[in-house]
Design a protein around this motif. Sequence first.
Motif, PDB file in Angstrom:
ATOM      1  N   GLY A 269       0.911  -1.126   0.054  1.00 17.05           N
ATOM      2  CA  GLY A 269       0.079  -0.010   0.092  1.00 17.05           C
ATOM      3  C   GLY A 269       0.941   1.347  -0.146  1.00 17.05           C
ATOM      4  O   GLY A 269       0.674   2.370  -0.669  1.00 17.05           O
ATOM      5  N   GLU A 270       1.822   1.215   0.763  1.00 14.86           N
ATOM      6  CA  GLU A 270       2.755   2.329   0.785  1.00 14.86           C
ATOM      7  C   GLU A 270       3.519   2.731  -0.441  1.00 14.86           C
ATOM      8  O   GLU A 270       3.739   3.645  -0.926  1.00 14.86           O
ATOM      9  CB  GLU A 270       3.679   2.280   1.905  1.00 14.86           C
ATOM     10  N   GLU A 271       3.761   1.611  -0.968  1.00 14.02           N
ATOM     11  CA  GLU A 271       4.839   1.813  -2.291  1.00 14.02           C
ATOM     12  C   GLU A 271       3.711   2.141  -3.308  1.00 14.02           C
ATOM     13  O   GLU A 271       4.123   2.947  -4.379  1.00 14.02           O
ATOM     14  CB  GLU A 271       5.358   0.483  -2.604  1.00 14.02           C
ATOM     15  N   LEU A 272       2.602   1.587  -3.231  1.00 15.27           N
ATOM     16  CA  LEU A 272       1.472   1.951  -4.400  1.00 15.27           C
ATOM     17  C   LEU A 272       1.195   3.439  -4.274  1.00 15.27           C
ATOM     18  O   LEU A 272       1.238   4.055  -5.375  1.00 15.27           O
ATOM     19  CB  LEU A 272       0.422   1.083  -4.085  1.00 15.27           C
ATOM     20  N   ALA A 273       0.912   4.003  -3.211  1.00 16.48           N
ATOM     21  CA  ALA A 273       0.668   5.334  -3.122  1.00 16.48           C
ATOM     22  C   ALA A 273       1.667   6.264  -3.381  1.00 16.48           C
ATOM     23  O   ALA A 273       1.719   7.204  -3.966  1.00 16.48           O
ATOM     24  CB  ALA A 273       0.172   5.646  -1.761  1.00 16.48           C
ATOM     25  N   PHE A 277       1.543   8.285  -7.234  1.00 18.45           N
ATOM     26  CA  PHE A 277       1.022   9.610  -7.112  1.00 18.45           C
ATOM     27  C   PHE A 277       2.252  10.652  -6.691  1.00 18.45           C
ATOM     28  O   PHE A 277       2.448  11.327  -5.737  1.00 18.45           O
ATOM     29  CB  PHE A 277       0.091   9.947  -5.980  1.00 18.45           C
ATOM     30  N   ARG A 278       3.185  10.218  -7.255  1.00 18.38           N
ATOM     31  CA  ARG A 278       4.835  10.841  -6.954  1.00 18.38           C
ATOM     32  C   ARG A 278       4.950  11.962  -8.156  1.00 18.38           C
ATOM     33  O   ARG A 278       5.900  12.939  -7.948  1.00 18.38           O
ATOM     34  CB  ARG A 278       5.956   9.946  -7.024  1.00 18.38           C
ATOM     35  N   ILE A 279       4.298  12.091  -9.158  1.00 16.74           N
ATOM     36  CA  ILE A 279       4.438  13.083 -10.327  1.00 16.74           C
ATOM     37  C   ILE A 279       3.397  13.757 -10.496  1.00 16.74           C
ATOM     38  O   ILE A 279       2.139  13.383 -11.073  1.00 16.74           O
ATOM     39  CB  ILE A 279       5.061  12.146 -11.654  1.00 16.74           C
ATOM     40  N   LEU A 317      -0.316  17.250  -4.604  1.00 18.91           N
ATOM     41  CA  LEU A 317       0.814  16.669  -4.561  1.00 18.91           C
ATOM     42  C   LEU A 317       1.808  17.802  -4.908  1.00 18.91           C
ATOM     43  O   LEU A 317       2.847  17.669  -4.191  1.00 18.91           O
ATOM     44  CB  LEU A 317       0.752  15.704  -5.427  1.00 18.91           C
ATOM     45  N   GLN A 318       1.758  18.708  -5.787  1.00 12.77           N
ATOM     46  CA  GLN A 318       2.688  19.764  -6.185  1.00 12.77           C
ATOM     47  C   GLN A 318       3.038  20.692  -5.155  1.00 12.77           C
ATOM     48  O   GLN A 318       4.122  21.061  -4.725  1.00 12.77           O
ATOM     49  CB  GLN A 318       2.256  20.236  -7.500  1.00 12.77           C
ATOM     50  N   LYS A 319       1.852  20.998  -4.445  1.00 13.99           N
ATOM     51  CA  LYS A 319       2.036  21.964  -3.241  1.00 13.99           C
ATOM     52  C   LYS A 319       2.535  21.416  -2.226  1.00 13.99           C
ATOM     53  O   LYS A 319       3.779  21.812  -1.727  1.00 13.99           O
ATOM     54  CB  LYS A 319       0.676  22.779  -3.029  1.00 13.99           C
ATOM     55  N   ASN A 320       2.563  20.140  -1.898  1.00 12.38           N
ATOM     56  CA  ASN A 320       2.962  19.379  -0.822  1.00 12.38           C
ATOM     57  C   ASN A 320       4.446  19.057  -1.131  1.00 12.38           C
ATOM     58  O   ASN A 320       5.506  19.038  -0.146  1.00 12.38           O
ATOM     59  CB  ASN A 320       2.216  18.166  -0.493  1.00 12.38           C
ATOM     60  N   THR A 321       4.811  18.673  -2.391  1.00 11.47           N
ATOM     61  CA  THR A 321       6.197  18.335  -2.506  1.00 11.47           C
ATOM     62  C   THR A 321       6.873  19.611  -2.460  1.00 11.47           C
ATOM     63  O   THR A 321       8.137  19.772  -2.106  1.00 11.47           O
ATOM     64  CB  THR A 321       6.270  17.879  -4.100  1.00 11.47           C
ATOM     65  N   THR A 322       6.415  20.825  -2.933  1.00 11.82           N
ATOM     66  CA  THR A 322       7.474  21.947  -2.676  1.00 11.82           C
ATOM     67  C   THR A 322       7.493  22.302  -1.466  1.00 11.82           C
ATOM     68  O   THR A 322       8.811  22.624  -1.156  1.00 11.82           O
ATOM     69  CB  THR A 322       6.686  23.056  -3.224  1.00 11.82           C
ATOM     70  N   ALA A 323       6.617  22.217  -0.541  1.00 11.14           N
ATOM     71  CA  ALA A 323       6.759  22.441   0.866  1.00 11.14           C
ATOM     72  C   ALA A 323       7.552  21.440   1.507  1.00 11.14           C
ATOM     73  O   ALA A 323       8.595  21.866   2.488  1.00 11.14           O
ATOM     74  CB  ALA A 323       5.455  22.572   1.642  1.00 11.14           C
ATOM     75  N   THR A 324       7.677  20.317   1.254  1.00 15.81           N
ATOM     76  CA  THR A 324       8.356  19.161   1.819  1.00 15.81           C
ATOM     77  C   THR A 324       9.738  19.542   1.187  1.00 15.81           C
ATOM     78  O   THR A 324      10.657  19.283   2.254  1.00 15.81           O
ATOM     79  CB  THR A 324       8.019  17.766   1.415  1.00 15.81           C
TER      80      THR A 324
END
Length: 692
Positions: A269-273, A277-279, A317-324
């Motif tokens: 499940g962790e790898e699937l998510a 949903f990484r790009i 995802l884009q917003k969260n990736t930038t903040a991370t």
Amino acid sequence: MAISTKNVQRKILGNTDVLAAFGIVGIVIMMVIPVPTTVMDILIALNITGSVLILMLAVFTKDPLEFSVLPALLLTMTLFRLALNISTARLILLDADAGDIIQQFGLFVIRDNAVVGFIVFCILVIVQFIVITKGAERVSEVAARFTLDAMPGKQMSIDADLNAGMITDEQARTRRRAIQQEADFYGSMDGASKFVKGDAIAAIIILFINIIGGLITGVVMKGNSITEALHIYTILTIGDGLVTQIPALLISTATGLVVTRAASEANFGEELAKQLFRIPKALYLTASVLVVLAVLGLPRFPMFLLAALSAGAGYYLQKNTTATAEQETAAAKATEIEEIKKPENVMNVLHVDCMELEIGYALIPLVDAGQGGDILDRIVLIRRQVANELGFIVPVVRVRDNMNLKPNQYLIKIKGAEVASGELLADHYMSISSGIEDDSIPGTPTKEPAFGLDAKWINASYREQAEMSGYTVVDAPTVLATHLTEVIKSHAYEILNRQDVKKLVDHIKEQAPAVVEELIPDLLSLSQVHKVLSNLLRERVSIKDLATVLEALADNSALTKDIDRLTEHVRQALSRQIVQPLLDEQKKLKVLTLDPVIEQMILDHLKPSDYGAYVNLDPQVIQKLIQVIAVQVEKIMLKGHSPIILCAPVVRINLKRMMERQLPHIVFLSYNELVPGIEVEALGMVVMNNES
């Protein structure tokens, strides 16, 4: 007396092997003994529960080896399902009643329609047999083959990491054990997958047997009409098939999930998510395609709904990736500042490796396994060879490149200090002269680094010609490995440290505890034992027979604590081991003897000190003695004999230390080291004239 819950739990968990044995025997008995319908309902529910549990474990397993019991469990569950099939078939044919679960399952799933139920059953069997089981079997087969093929490379990689000091011996053993378990697991899964395939075939056969047998039983034995018998037995048979095939499908799915988790670092499940949903750009493009399809005529509500969800997920995802990323950058800077402030970083700089091999950039291919280099593998063999010959474990040799060196240069360091160096031509061969020169072979003159022999670097095309001319031809890695081996043997007494001695003593204590307990620390300290062992290694005397060494120390330490005298006593105990390699083909020991006048002169000038006795002779006398010995040694070496000098025990070690700088290749033996039965032949005597 009441028994606590914890005690009951402990007793059950402590006897799981007995429970498992009884469970397997019970499964076999089920195939023979009729089972009541009530018990059958419980067993069918247990089968469904176990299948769901296995699937959930497969989903949350990170590494296939975490579920290494799966192959055996697969066989057990397959056997259990077959036992259930046989038991339910008996109940269906005898009583037309296989329990409430099968009855309700058949009515609920197929809605009292035998044709639909038969089709659903066939689809389930096809999906399980052709798609999931066949795929899992193929993956297991390929994984087992590739795992076995990759084992030598993985083992070499572990040895290289161990030799480079990147992992410890315990970590290396753990990794080797994991590789072996991985190969065993995939091999077992390859075989276990065939059980599932056989189970699917058996289910189809049992289905037809139950239907045909039910028709015969209902019409002939119970007097039912063909339509009535077909209705009753078909629904029960298909319900039975479905209630066993659905758990089988769950287990097949679990098997496929486990064997396809090759490079997983998290659960499914962790790898699937994480990977789906990484790009964000991919989610935006997916939303665009869905909108286009809706415009072209597909139902708009589901298309627009999914497009909105995809676009929203991409934006989030884009917003969260930038903040991370910003948080990680800030955290990395803060961590870097904290690391710099830590005193431990300064302590790491103070660490000195016991042995180092530094190489210039042109020699990197000799070390890089990807370019065919095998130096790291050779170092592993060198450490094993030295352990076998000298009896101690050489520490890890750390190999690193040094851009400050010449491209073809290498350095060998012990405790941070350079002890040897050389230059190699990685793509050439070294031809070592045997005394007859062949000028027709072009090459670059050089010296063989280990023994200082005349040699030349030649191109590979001249290798065969050089060998035919009597040259000894070796490649560059062999030259380096030989030099490193010789350096280790020559400096073994420096390499051996107190901690190594502690490990050796602890190891021998398991085999001979009495001598260790008697000697250390009552008679000698560990440091004194260390000094004796260093003295032995200094003259290349093996300490492999450590039990004999310690026994000799225990026998003589009550008489003297002088390290040199103790060393001589130990050499006497190891005399056969020392003398045996020095015998010629006729088993004779050919030696030079020492004039008694020289022996007495050395004894008269022995002076004690805090660091042991030393010879207080005039430097000119010492130099004259060295010259006389060198002349005598050269004479016997020209006749093909090894340079061995026989002298008194007290003189031996002091004379050796006087000579070892200029004449390190001479072996000095004492009269006490002569083994009974060995014939000694004197080739001459070292005599100093009166002018000295």
